[in-house]
Each structure stands twice: as C-alpha cells, then as structure tokens.
Design a protein around this motif. Structure first.
Motif, PDB file in Angstrom:
ATOM      1  N   LYS A 231       0.832  -1.194   0.000  1.00  0.00           N
ATOM      2  CA  LYS A 231       0.000   0.000   0.000  1.00  0.00           C
ATOM      3  C   LYS A 231       0.862   1.238   0.000  1.00  0.00           C
ATOM      4  O   LYS A 231       0.784   2.067  -0.895  1.00  0.00           O
ATOM      5  CB  LYS A 231      -0.907   0.003   1.218  1.00  0.00           C
ATOM      6  CG  LYS A 231      -2.096  -0.885   1.035  1.00  0.00           C
ATOM      7  CD  LYS A 231      -3.139  -0.653   2.109  1.00  0.00           C
ATOM      8  CE  LYS A 231      -4.122  -1.797   2.134  1.00  0.00           C
ATOM      9  NZ  LYS A 231      -4.137  -2.508   3.400  1.00  0.00           N
ATOM     10  N   THR A 258       0.014  -0.970  -9.257  1.00  0.00           N
ATOM     11  CA  THR A 258       0.332  -2.225  -9.908  1.00  0.00           C
ATOM     12  C   THR A 258       0.600  -2.024 -11.391  1.00  0.00           C
ATOM     13  O   THR A 258       1.291  -2.812 -11.998  1.00  0.00           O
ATOM     14  CB  THR A 258      -0.808  -3.230  -9.730  1.00  0.00           C
ATOM     15  OG1 THR A 258      -2.017  -2.585 -10.130  1.00  0.00           O
ATOM     16  CG2 THR A 258      -0.923  -3.648  -8.288  1.00  0.00           C
ATOM     17  N   THR A 259       0.044  -0.980 -11.974  1.00  0.00           N
ATOM     18  CA  THR A 259       0.292  -0.750 -13.400  1.00  0.00           C
ATOM     19  C   THR A 259       0.603   0.717 -13.649  1.00  0.00           C
ATOM     20  O   THR A 259       0.209   1.605 -12.892  1.00  0.00           O
ATOM     21  CB  THR A 259      -0.930  -1.108 -14.257  1.00  0.00           C
ATOM     22  OG1 THR A 259      -2.023  -0.295 -13.840  1.00  0.00           O
ATOM     23  CG2 THR A 259      -1.307  -2.559 -14.135  1.00  0.00           C
ATOM     24  N   ALA A 262      -2.651   2.814 -14.150  1.00  0.00           N
ATOM     25  CA  ALA A 262      -3.332   3.262 -12.935  1.00  0.00           C
ATOM     26  C   ALA A 262      -2.629   4.488 -12.363  1.00  0.00           C
ATOM     27  O   ALA A 262      -3.267   5.475 -11.992  1.00  0.00           O
ATOM     28  CB  ALA A 262      -3.354   2.131 -11.912  1.00  0.00           C
ATOM     29  N   ASP A 266      -4.022   8.518 -12.007  1.00  0.00           N
ATOM     30  CA  ASP A 266      -4.010   9.232 -10.730  1.00  0.00           C
ATOM     31  C   ASP A 266      -3.178  10.504 -10.806  1.00  0.00           C
ATOM     32  O   ASP A 266      -3.479  11.498 -10.143  1.00  0.00           O
ATOM     33  CB  ASP A 266      -3.469   8.327  -9.619  1.00  0.00           C
ATOM     34  CG  ASP A 266      -4.587   7.698  -8.807  1.00  0.00           C
ATOM     35  OD1 ASP A 266      -5.741   7.806  -9.266  1.00  0.00           O
ATOM     36  OD2 ASP A 266      -4.325   7.126  -7.743  1.00  0.00           O
TER      37      ASP A 266
ATOM     38  N   ASN B 165      -8.935   5.180  -9.447  1.00  0.00           N
ATOM     39  CA  ASN B 165      -8.237   3.992  -9.006  1.00  0.00           C
ATOM     40  C   ASN B 165      -8.615   3.683  -7.571  1.00  0.00           C
ATOM     41  O   ASN B 165      -9.048   4.552  -6.836  1.00  0.00           O
ATOM     42  CB  ASN B 165      -6.732   4.208  -9.040  1.00  0.00           C
ATOM     43  CG  ASN B 165      -6.218   4.234 -10.434  1.00  0.00           C
ATOM     44  OD1 ASN B 165      -6.527   3.349 -11.219  1.00  0.00           O
ATOM     45  ND2 ASN B 165      -5.461   5.255 -10.762  1.00  0.00           N
ATOM     46  N   GLN B 167      -7.578   3.266  -4.021  1.00  0.00           N
ATOM     47  CA  GLN B 167      -6.461   3.645  -3.160  1.00  0.00           C
ATOM     48  C   GLN B 167      -6.368   2.673  -1.988  1.00  0.00           C
ATOM     49  O   GLN B 167      -5.305   2.268  -1.585  1.00  0.00           O
ATOM     50  CB  GLN B 167      -6.647   5.062  -2.604  1.00  0.00           C
ATOM     51  CG  GLN B 167      -6.964   6.099  -3.655  1.00  0.00           C
ATOM     52  CD  GLN B 167      -5.747   6.486  -4.451  1.00  0.00           C
ATOM     53  OE1 GLN B 167      -4.634   6.310  -3.995  1.00  0.00           O
ATOM     54  NE2 GLN B 167      -5.954   7.003  -5.645  1.00  0.00           N
ATOM     55  N   ASP B 168      -7.530   2.347  -1.455  1.00  0.00           N
ATOM     56  CA  ASP B 168      -7.564   1.417  -0.341  1.00  0.00           C
ATOM     57  C   ASP B 168      -8.392   0.220  -0.785  1.00  0.00           C
ATOM     58  O   ASP B 168      -9.604   0.307  -0.947  1.00  0.00           O
ATOM     59  CB  ASP B 168      -8.204   2.111   0.872  1.00  0.00           C
ATOM     60  CG  ASP B 168      -8.434   1.127   2.003  1.00  0.00           C
ATOM     61  OD1 ASP B 168      -7.916   0.001   1.919  1.00  0.00           O
ATOM     62  OD2 ASP B 168      -9.137   1.501   2.961  1.00  0.00           O
ATOM     63  N   GLY B 253      -5.785  -5.207 -12.403  1.00  0.00           N
ATOM     64  CA  GLY B 253      -4.673  -4.423 -12.936  1.00  0.00           C
ATOM     65  C   GLY B 253      -5.098  -3.024 -13.317  1.00  0.00           C
ATOM     66  O   GLY B 253      -4.450  -2.047 -12.963  1.00  0.00           O
ATOM     67  N   ILE B 254      -6.228  -2.904 -14.030  1.00  0.00           N
ATOM     68  CA  ILE B 254      -6.678  -1.594 -14.494  1.00  0.00           C
ATOM     69  C   ILE B 254      -6.944  -0.664 -13.318  1.00  0.00           C
ATOM     70  O   ILE B 254      -6.563   0.502 -13.324  1.00  0.00           O
ATOM     71  CB  ILE B 254      -7.960  -1.730 -15.347  1.00  0.00           C
ATOM     72  CG1 ILE B 254      -7.671  -2.520 -16.613  1.00  0.00           C
ATOM     73  CG2 ILE B 254      -8.529  -0.359 -15.687  1.00  0.00           C
ATOM     74  CD1 ILE B 254      -8.905  -2.851 -17.414  1.00  0.00           C
ATOM     75  N   PHE B 255      -7.600  -1.188 -12.286  1.00  0.00           N
ATOM     76  CA  PHE B 255      -8.043  -0.313 -11.205  1.00  0.00           C
ATOM     77  C   PHE B 255      -7.123  -0.352  -9.983  1.00  0.00           C
ATOM     78  O   PHE B 255      -7.476   0.146  -8.917  1.00  0.00           O
ATOM     79  CB  PHE B 255      -9.472  -0.667 -10.797  1.00  0.00           C
ATOM     80  CG  PHE B 255     -10.472  -0.357 -11.870  1.00  0.00           C
ATOM     81  CD1 PHE B 255     -10.875   0.953 -12.097  1.00  0.00           C
ATOM     82  CD2 PHE B 255     -10.979  -1.343 -12.670  1.00  0.00           C
ATOM     83  CE1 PHE B 255     -11.777   1.254 -13.101  1.00  0.00           C
ATOM     84  CE2 PHE B 255     -11.888  -1.057 -13.677  1.00  0.00           C
ATOM     85  CZ  PHE B 255     -12.281   0.248 -13.891  1.00  0.00           C
ATOM     86  N   ASN B 256      -5.952  -0.972 -10.158  1.00  0.00           N
ATOM     87  CA  ASN B 256      -4.983  -0.965  -9.070  1.00  0.00           C
ATOM     88  C   ASN B 256      -5.521  -1.617  -7.796  1.00  0.00           C
ATOM     89  O   ASN B 256      -5.348  -1.106  -6.707  1.00  0.00           O
ATOM     90  CB  ASN B 256      -4.554   0.479  -8.776  1.00  0.00           C
ATOM     91  CG  ASN B 256      -3.287   0.542  -7.970  1.00  0.00           C
ATOM     92  OD1 ASN B 256      -2.371  -0.236  -8.196  1.00  0.00           O
ATOM     93  ND2 ASN B 256      -3.240   1.446  -7.007  1.00  0.00           N
ATOM     94  N   VAL B 257      -6.197  -2.732  -7.961  1.00  0.00           N
ATOM     95  CA  VAL B 257      -6.689  -3.461  -6.797  1.00  0.00           C
ATOM     96  C   VAL B 257      -5.636  -4.496  -6.392  1.00  0.00           C
ATOM     97  O   VAL B 257      -5.160  -5.250  -7.225  1.00  0.00           O
ATOM     98  CB  VAL B 257      -8.014  -4.189  -7.130  1.00  0.00           C
ATOM     99  CG1 VAL B 257      -8.531  -4.918  -5.911  1.00  0.00           C
ATOM    100  CG2 VAL B 257      -9.039  -3.199  -7.630  1.00  0.00           C
ATOM    101  N   GLN B 258      -5.268  -4.496  -5.123  1.00  0.00           N
ATOM    102  CA  GLN B 258      -4.222  -5.413  -4.672  1.00  0.00           C
ATOM    103  C   GLN B 258      -4.815  -6.756  -4.278  1.00  0.00           C
ATOM    104  O   GLN B 258      -4.761  -7.150  -3.128  1.00  0.00           O
ATOM    105  CB  GLN B 258      -3.477  -4.809  -3.471  1.00  0.00           C
ATOM    106  CG  GLN B 258      -2.764  -3.532  -3.782  1.00  0.00           C
ATOM    107  CD  GLN B 258      -1.456  -3.766  -4.501  1.00  0.00           C
ATOM    108  OE1 GLN B 258      -1.133  -4.885  -4.878  1.00  0.00           O
ATOM    109  NE2 GLN B 258      -0.687  -2.712  -4.710  1.00  0.00           N
ATOM    110  N   ASN B 262      -3.593  -9.977  -8.990  1.00  0.00           N
ATOM    111  CA  ASN B 262      -2.321  -9.279  -9.051  1.00  0.00           C
ATOM    112  C   ASN B 262      -1.202 -10.082  -8.410  1.00  0.00           C
ATOM    113  O   ASN B 262      -0.091 -10.145  -8.925  1.00  0.00           O
ATOM    114  CB  ASN B 262      -2.439  -7.944  -8.305  1.00  0.00           C
ATOM    115  CG  ASN B 262      -2.553  -6.804  -9.280  1.00  0.00           C
ATOM    116  OD1 ASN B 262      -1.895  -6.820 -10.310  1.00  0.00           O
ATOM    117  ND2 ASN B 262      -3.382  -5.834  -8.966  1.00  0.00           N
TER     118      ASN B 262
END
Lengths: 547, 308
Positions: A231, A258-259, A262, A266, B165, B167-168, B253-258, B262
C-alpha cells in the motif's frame, strides 16, 4: 479553461456529450495551477509512485529500482554524484583519498552525524555494514559489489562456507577514519562508493537484520516511518540531517501502483505527484495531456543489439559486417516515430552524463547510410545465411522497435531480419545465460556508477560477468587493465576512451539509443522535478506548493 | 445427505493432490531461473545465486521439493516469498480484497442480471426483450479491458463520480467501479440464461395449474416461476464465483486493486513457485467447495432432487 483533451477512441458520441458538460479543468496548467507560481511548503508531503520492493529494505539487498528508491532516501552514503556531469560530491565523507597506486583508500567521515535513532555514525558503522553485506551467507543480492576489497574471497568464497566474517582489507583507524585495502588498483573506486550498498548500518541492524529490513533506521535525509505492505511506504524529513542534500519537503508517501496506467490516471487527477514512467499507450499524447507538467529527461542508460559470438553465424565474422548492420539502422527516424521520442540515438558505447562520455565517439558506425552499409557487408563477406534474428522479451514493449530495426536493416541491405520473441524476461535471460541465442539479442545497461569503465569493462571484458555474448578482444582487455591501474582518474577515463575506439572498430555490440524518462508531475509540485543520472528524481530537491 | 457430503469431501483429496502437483511441475518447467533473474540485465554472482538457491530449497531434487512443500502445507505453512515474507501473509492480504471485489460483482450480477432476465423473459418477443438482447450482446462482445477503461473514462475522468483507481483495496465504495466492470460480462450471461428459462417455464404445466388455482400473479412469478428457473442460473453463478476469485487479473490491474489476481500475476513473472502453488491451492479448495454448495442448493431449489 479545459486544456487540450486527447480524443480517446473510446469516446463515443454519448460520452463526448457528457464530457462537454462536465467541467474538469484538472489537466490545465495555467492560472493558479502554474507550476512555477506559489510558495514552497517546507513541510509539504510529496506522493510518489512505487511498486512493492522485492526484498526487505537492507542496503545491499536492492537489486531492483523500487527498493533502491526508498533506500536512497533513508540512507546517506559517503559520496554522491553531481547530476549532469557525474562529478563526485562528498556526503557523509569528508574525504576519500587513494594512496599512490590507488590500492589503499582512506576515508575520513564528517564527525557528529547521527542515525535516525540517535546513534552516532562512525567508521565502525561502515565497516561492520560492509562485512555483513559481503558475507555470502547473508544472501544480499548486491554482495559482489565488495569484491574489490581485500579479503572478500574469505567472506564470499566461490564455493562452500565463508572462512571469516570480516574482510581483512577494512581497518578502522578511529571513530571518523578507516582504510580500505583493495585486491588491486582501482583508480575510480571512490566512484563506486555512491551506490546504496555502501551505506552504514546502526548496531541494531546486526541483532535482527530481517526485522530491520521491515523498519530500517538510516542516516539519510529522510527517516523511515512505516511500511504498509503493498500500500504505502512513508518517509519523513529528518531534522537532524547534516548533509548537503537536506530535504526541501516534509516527506514522501510512496504509494503502491500495480500498473503504469493506474498511476498515470491518478497523476492526471492530481492524486499522485510523480510517476515513474507514462504507460506506452499514453506516450503519443502525454505532453498534450500534461502540458508543462510533462517530464522528458535523458538518463544514463543505453540499449543495444548484441551479436552472439558463440553462434556459427558470428563466430568468425568480419567486424565490417556488424558495422554495416549498424549503419543500416535509421536511428533518427525510429526514435522519433516508433518510439515516440522516448529515446535519443546513441553515438557512443557510454551513455551521456557519464564521466568519460565523448560525444560522437561513434560517428559513421551509427550514421544511417544504406549504400555504405550494403557495401561494408559485402566487403566483410556477407552475413552467413543472409538472415539475422533479434531476441527480445515480449512482456515488455520491445516488439515495435525490434520490428522497426529489422525493417530498416532489411530495406537497406537486403539481409533478412526477424524478431525472435521470448515470452518473458526470465525466458529471455535464460537463453542468454545458457548461450542459446540464435543470432543477436537485445541488451540494456543502466549505469551503476558514472564512469565510462562501467559501460565497457563490465560488459565487454572477456572475463566480465556481464559479458554474455562470448566476445573477447585481447587489445581491449589489456587497455582496460592498464586503465584500472592508472594513477589518476583522468588517466583512467582517457585510457577507457581509447578502449572505446577499439570497440568501435570491433563492434561487440550495436548501440542503438540512450534512454529517456517520460514522466509527469502533479500541479502540487513547485517547479520542475530535478533528476539524477540514474533516471530517478532527486527527491530531496522537490518542492511542494503551499496550499 | 451426510454420506453424500462425506463422499464428495473425500473425492476432493485426489483432485487436490493432482492439481497442486501439476501446477508445481508446470512452474518448474517454465524457462528461467527465478534467483538468477533477480540480477536482471546485470551479471549475477554465481556464489550468491547458489547460496540463495539453497536458502529457498531450489537446489533439492524436484520430488523432494514437492514433498517438503506438501508436508509444510499440511502444517499450515505455505512457505515464503523470495523477499522472505511468509506466503500466508501475502495471501492473507490479497484474498480478503478479492473476496470483497467478488462479493460486489456477484451482488451486481445477481440483482441486475436476474432482474433484467426476468423482465425480458416475461415480455418475451416484445420490445423489452429485444432491448435486453441487444444490450447483453454489446456487453458480451466487449473485452473486459475496453469496458474497464471506458468505465473509468466516463465515471471517473469525466463525470468524477468515483475515484479512477482504488487507493484502499478494502474500501467497498472504491471497489464499486471495478466490481461493476467485473460483473458486466457475467451479468449479461445471467440475464440471457434467466430470460430463456423464464420464457420456457412460463409455458410449463405447473404454471397453468397455479394460474387455474387462482393464485395472485405476484406469487406465481415470485415463487413458482422464479424458483424453478433459478437452477441453471445458480449453476452458472457457482462456477462464476470461482472465475471471479481467480480471473480478475485484468480488472484488478486496471483499477490498481491489490487482490489475488495481481498477486498471482506478479508471482508468475517472478517464477515464485511457493506463491503460485499456494494461491492455486486455495483456488482449488474454493472451487471444489462451491461446486459442492451448488449441488446442495439444487436440492433446496427443487425438492425432486435428493441426495442419498
């Protein structure tokens, strides 16, 4: 109000209608968003992109750029480099001086420096750190950086357990002075000391290296606050820092992305102040998207294509053929079109900004000249099989330029050329290490330290570990050995420049272009973000606007 | 019923061992040495590589690596990553995120999918039916990354309703957009499936009976028709849960979800066998259990189905 919006192909009619009514204005770089207007907030927090570091944050354990980016903020080394020229600047060291033949170096520290926990930085902090990091059993990926030091083979034998836990070449004189004895003369040894691996470590580290890696305590401009895995990593300005590069902002929040896509989105909405690199899909229009906030900086890295000299094709090749192939590549056009200006044509084996880089060290070899290319290849007896292939990894964006280079060669010389794609970087590396490359491969090199030797000896020396093409040239090896033993750095650099001319005749690789950073900054940053030679920002010099 | 469940659970053991073994072998067949690759374009130091290989047990013969791994696994130890962190910790962070995302997607899928399908099914052949048909066709034919970028462009970049995206990754509200994108494709299938069974069952005998009994229309549709039509939909949703948990790589990946997607993607790039096999092990368990659950749900939905 609204700046030029890129017309995305996805914008169907309905979307366009919606877009026209929605007033964004975030992308604009005029008015109150002017990057050069406003006052700096010395306590402003910067947010920057980062991926999860692969290893715990130990100074000698960051082979990849992500961990290294954080470590560089937390630790201050003995020396650093002046951006643009590559000149040496003392940070924690008061002086680093060699003896006559550059085989023993004396380091004097600036007294009174403190770690973030209050402990004093002494000569022992350095010596203990290096001894630990060099030890093969401690599994630090950068352990081989210490190989110049006498006694390295005792703590890091080629096989089996280490015989000692200290390198005999390191001797503490007093709290603020120590001596480094090397195996042989290395005139530019001080330059190597700018890398993260040479950082000092507090005593607490040795009690629990792994735990320390999660919560590092350094002596740098920023102190570590927290690492919320995947994070965020937070660092804040260290008020007790005495070095020349005091932080001009209050700290950095390294946010995990991760990409590249993204992170870029931002950045555009100002949720992020700095990104590593714009995604390839945005390369064509990021300058219109971001306006003045776009960053376009060259850094010291070179991309080349390397003939595999162990293949039948290139075993006994006449260098003229490789020269001919090089001249058949239209670097200017490819960098401008296919690569969208993200690289600049190379004119040397050594990247720009490195000590000893000589503009135009390669002249006609890198100038596009189809007629001469054709005749040179003919003179040299032609390419065996009249066909070459260029190996690359398909998980990064190499295909477009490989195809373009091949196209250029084919058109100019009639030699057939195809891309040989490996599914990912690991498979690509594997083929290179095992000498399974069929014809040529893509090679890249980012500087370790800004001296020209790094771009030559470590790649084309017949015994260099980085030499995977099987290239060997006695004349070059002799010159390199002589250069390393030279009395002064100037002389070393000059001898390496001579060695470069040997390479220019022999063509162990075809340099294509130098890398550039294509990035951007948010409108919360005051002025342009300054960059170092390694392609990373100088975070301490970044200013954040007062709100 | 109890015996049936016990038998199914026992059957899981060979499936479980088989899949983990196959994945384990496949990871090792992939070209490339994960330890050597830590050095990238730079030269690797052979002594350090050897020492690291030993640290991670990669210098052992393959069969021994597998047995060691399985023994540790039954002790609840998933091994550690090349960075030295326990894999269980990595998964402990990723799975809750993915489960949340899957829950958001599944809810959207069920509500909108079944709703649209039922509506179209009841109005089979009329304009509403055609409308839903066209809508679902568009959604089905659109690749998920197009949908993802399009949704972000509209809802985040232009309208500014939602953050572009995540963030959390644990915040349900932020997961709304990726959840929606993730749900779209399956939602279309659910709608088509529901519509067909609805239209078919409308003509079934029991419908006529119910109608003849004079039951109110709300009850006929809401209970008799819906319940009978849900069987194929539940089967689909069941398999879809597995897909949602494992196949969200692109959306994440697109939305930056951990999330797990991923985690798996990164682990594959690094040839991190421990993480890959660990994640897949959980996948296998999830899919096996959900299949069992789906089978048991049949009996609830249709009293004619019984398990002995």
């Amino acid at each position: 109000m609204r700046g030029a919006q890129s017309a995305k192909w996805v914008a169907l009619a309905a979307v366009v209608a919606l877009a026209a009514t929605a007033c964004g204005g975030n992308d604009s770089d005029s008015g109150s968003n002017d990057m050069n207007k406003g006052t700096a907030d010395p306590n402003g927090i910067l947010t920057a992109q980062l991926s999860e570091p692969q290893n715990p944050l130990q100074p000698a354990n960051a082979k990849e750029s992500q961990g290294s980016r954080v470590l560089k903020q937390i630790f201050a080394g003995l020396v650093d480099y002046e951006p643009g020229t590559g000149k040496l600047v003392y940070v924690n060291a008061e002086s680093v001086t060699p003896n006559k033949d550059s085989s023993v170096w004396t380091v004097k520290l600036k007294p009174g420096w403190k770690f973030h926990n209050g402990e004093t930085v002494t000569a022992k902090s350095y010596v203990d750190s290096w001894n630990w990091s060099a030890n093969v059993e401690n599994n630090q990926t950068n352990s081989s950086w210490f190989q110049d030091i006498k006694g390295y083979s005792d703590v890091h034998p080629d096989k089996g357990k280490p015989k000692a836990d200290k390198m005999s070449g390191l001797k503490v004189v007093n709290d603020n002075e120590f001596k480094i004895e090397l195996n042989s003369s290395v005139s530019y040894f001080a330059y190597k000391l700018g890398y993260d691996v040479w950082a000092p470590l507090p005593t607490g580290f040795f009690k629990d290296p792994k735990g320390f890696g999660e919560k590092p305590v350094g002596n740098g401009p920023y102190k570590f606050i927290s690492w919320d895995h995947k994070k965020m990593i937070k660092v804040r300005k260290f008020d007790g820092y005495q070095g020349p590069n005091k932080a001009k902002n209050g700290g950095i929040d390294f946010k995990n992305y991760t990409t590249a896509d993204a992170a870029y989105s931002d950045l555009r909405s100002n949720n992020l102040d700095w990104i590593e690199q714009v995604p390839t899909t945005a390369l064509t229009n990021y300058k219109t998207d971001l306006g003045k906030r776009a960053i376009d900086e060259e850094y010291s890295a070179v991309q080349s294509i390397v003939p595999a000299f162990y293949t039948k094709q290139f075993k006994d090749i006449d260098p003229k053929v490789i020269q001919g192939l090089s001249m058949a590549i239209d670097r200017d056009t490819i960098t401008k079109t296919v690569l969208h200006g993200s690289r600049t044509p190379a004119d040397s084996y050594v990247a720009r900004g490195v000590l000893g880089y000589k503009a135009g060290a390669l002249k006609e070899q890198v100038t596009y000249d189809p007629a001469k290319a054709k005749s040179l290849i003919k003179e040299g007896g032609g390419v065996p099989g009249n066909k070459i292939s260029i190996q690359y990894n398909a998980d990064q964006d190499h295909k477009p330029w490989v195809d373009a280079v091949c196209n250029s060669i084919r058109k100019a010389t009639g030699v057939d050329c195809v891309g040989d794609s490996k599914p990912d970087f690991q498979a690509d590396l594997n083929a290179r290490d095992k000498h399974q490359v069929k014809s040529m491969y893509r090679g890249g090199w980012v500087l370790d330290y800004p001296v020209n030797s790094n771009f030559m000896r470590d790649l084309y020396g017949s015994k260099a570990a980085g030499n995977t093409s099987g290239y060997a040239n006695k004349q070059f090896d002799e010159l390199a050995a002589k250069a390393d033993k030279a009395a002064t750095l100037d002389e070393t650099v000059k001898l390496y420049q001579q060695a470069e001319q040997v390479l220019a005749k022999d063509m162990p690789a075809i340099p294509l272009w130098f890398y550039k950073v294509n990035s951007g900054q948010s409108n919360k940053v005051l002025g342009k973000i300054p960059y170092g030679q390694d392609g990373d920002p100088i975070f301490t010099d970044v200013q954040v606007k007062k709100k | 019923m109890g015996r049936y469940v016990a038998r199914r659970l026992l059957q899981m053991i060979p499936v479980f061992i088989g899949t983990t073994l196959i994945i384990f072998l496949m990871v090792h067949v992939l070209p490339g040495d994960p330890i050597r690759a830590m050095w990238g374009d730079k030269a690797a130091d052979p002594a350090q590589v050897a020492s690291l290989r030993h640290e991670f047990g990669l210098d052992q013969p393959l069969w021994k690596q597998y047995i060691d791994y399985m023994v540790d696994l039954f002790k609840g130890d998933f091994g550690k990553t090349f960075g030295g962190r326990p894999v269980s910790e990595e998964m402990g962070m990723a799975f809750p995120v993915t489960l949340r995302l899957a829950a958001v997607a599944l809810t959207i899928e069920i509500i909108i999918g079944i709703g649209l399908g039922a509506w179209a099914g009841l109005k089979a052949g009329r304009a509403a039916d055609t409308g839903v048909l066209i809508f679902t066709l568009i959604v089905i034919s659109m690749p998920v990354f197009v949908l993802g970028y399009l949704a972000r462009f509209i809802f985040a970049d232009e309208l500014g309703w939602l953050p572009p995206n995540v963030q959390d990754s644990m915040n349900l509200q932020q997961l709304l957009l990726p959840g929606f994108v993730l749900a779209m494709l399956s939602m279309a299938y659910v709608a088509r499936l529901t519509r067909t069974t609805f239209a078919e069952n409308l003509r079934a005998d029991y419908m006529r009976t119910a109608l003849a009994k004079g039951l109110p229309r709300r009850r006929i549709v809401g209970v008799h028709l819906l319940r009978n039509s849900l069987i194929p939909v539940v089967t689909f949703l069941g398999t879809d849960v597995g897909a949602l948990v494992g196949g969200a790589v692109v959306t994440e990946g697109i939305f930056n979800v951990q999330g797990v997607g991923n985690l798996l993607f990164k682990a594959l790039g690094q040839r991190e066998g421990t993480t890959i096999v660990g994640v897949v092990t959980i996948f296998v368990l999830v899919i096996l259990l959900i299949n069992l659950l789906v089978d048991l749900l049949y009996a609830v939905l249709d009293p004619r189905i019984r398990y002995a």
